[in-house]
Design a protein around this motif. Structure first.
Motif, short mmCIF file in Angstrom:
data_model
loop_
_atom_site.label_atom_id
_atom_site.label_comp_id
_atom_site.label_asym_id
_atom_site.label_seq_id
_atom_site.Cartn_x
_atom_site.Cartn_y
_atom_site.Cartn_z
N HIS A 122 -7.50 40.85 49.44
CA HIS A 122 -7.17 41.89 50.57
C HIS A 122 -7.20 41.49 51.92
O HIS A 122 -7.20 42.45 52.70
N SER A 123 -7.32 40.29 52.05
CA SER A 123 -6.96 39.77 53.53
C SER A 123 -5.82 39.46 53.92
O SER A 123 -4.93 38.81 53.28
N LEU A 124 -5.16 40.18 55.02
CA LEU A 124 -3.79 40.11 55.23
C LEU A 124 -3.47 38.91 56.37
O LEU A 124 -4.58 38.84 57.22
N GLU A 165 -10.39 35.90 50.92
CA GLU A 165 -11.10 35.96 52.26
C GLU A 165 -10.89 34.30 52.74
O GLU A 165 -10.84 33.80 53.98
N SER A 166 -11.49 33.64 51.84
CA SER A 166 -11.67 31.99 52.26
C SER A 166 -10.19 31.30 52.20
O SER A 166 -10.17 30.71 53.21
N LYS A 167 -9.16 31.57 51.65
CA LYS A 167 -7.77 31.13 52.01
C LYS A 167 -7.32 31.78 53.30
O LYS A 167 -6.70 30.98 54.10
N ALA A 168 -7.64 33.06 53.65
CA ALA A 168 -7.07 33.59 54.77
C ALA A 168 -7.81 32.82 56.03
O ALA A 168 -7.28 32.67 57.22
N ALA A 169 -9.15 32.54 55.86
CA ALA A 169 -9.75 31.77 56.97
C ALA A 169 -9.42 30.38 57.25
O ALA A 169 -9.09 29.80 58.18
N ALA A 170 -9.29 29.63 56.03
CA ALA A 170 -8.47 28.36 56.26
C ALA A 170 -7.05 28.37 56.87
O ALA A 170 -6.91 27.45 57.63
N ILE A 171 -6.16 29.20 56.53
CA ILE A 171 -5.01 29.42 56.94
C ILE A 171 -5.05 29.46 58.45
O ILE A 171 -4.28 28.93 59.30
N ALA A 172 -5.92 30.47 58.93
CA ALA A 172 -5.90 30.86 60.41
C ALA A 172 -6.30 29.69 61.19
O ALA A 172 -6.30 29.58 62.55
N GLU A 173 -7.22 28.66 60.28
CA GLU A 173 -7.86 27.65 61.12
C GLU A 173 -6.61 26.71 61.54
O GLU A 173 -7.00 25.65 62.35
#
Length: 150
Positions: A126-128, A65-73
């Protein structure tokens, strides 16, 4: 015939570095496998190995989740995949840049569930995330059997 440590390959005879066109790059991406997502983390640049699939023009992978959020930002992220055969002194590399986005639509998640997106490192990842390429470049090292005679 002597084993060398990984990363100590030598150039083959008459190596030629050629650019790949977008179609060739996408063909390499279509195979899937392990690539590296490159983004800015709090500590600076980070390159994270991930299992990925290339589907409907996007690179898709699973992370926490934390990496998915960082990448999306990020305004832009990078993605790199390559294959190197050190014994033959051959290989190719594809580099993608584009915007990363979290996949949250249940219909899209259902569509992607048939892909092999198990996180490379295992665990609760599990964050795509999807990257739609803005730019794709690639290179291949081939061998010219007869170099130009000048």
């Amino acid at each position: 015939e002597v084993d060398r440590p990984t990363g100590h390959g030598r150039a083959g005879r008459h190596p030629v570095l050629e650019a790949l066109n977008r179609q060739q790059c996408e063909a390499h991406l279509a195979v899937g496998g392990v690539g590296r997502i490159v983004y800015s983390a709090s500590r600076g640049p980070a390159a994270l190995p991930v299992n990925f699939e290339f589907t409907e023009g996007e690179i898709v992978f699973s992370t926490n989740e934390s990496k998915a959020a960082a990448i999306a930002e990020q305004a832009v992220v990078g993605f790199e995949v390559d294959r190197v055969d050190e014994s033959l002194s051959e290989g190719w590399s594809v580099l993608v840049s584009g915007k990363g986005r979290r996949i949250e639509d249940p219909r899209e998640i259902q569509r992607l569930s048939s892909l092999d997106l198990e996180a490379w490192a295992g665990g609760a990842r599990h964050s795509l995330v999807a990257i739609r390429p803005d730019e794709i470049t690639g290179r291949v090292i081939i061998h010219d059997s007869e170099p130009d005679q000048d």
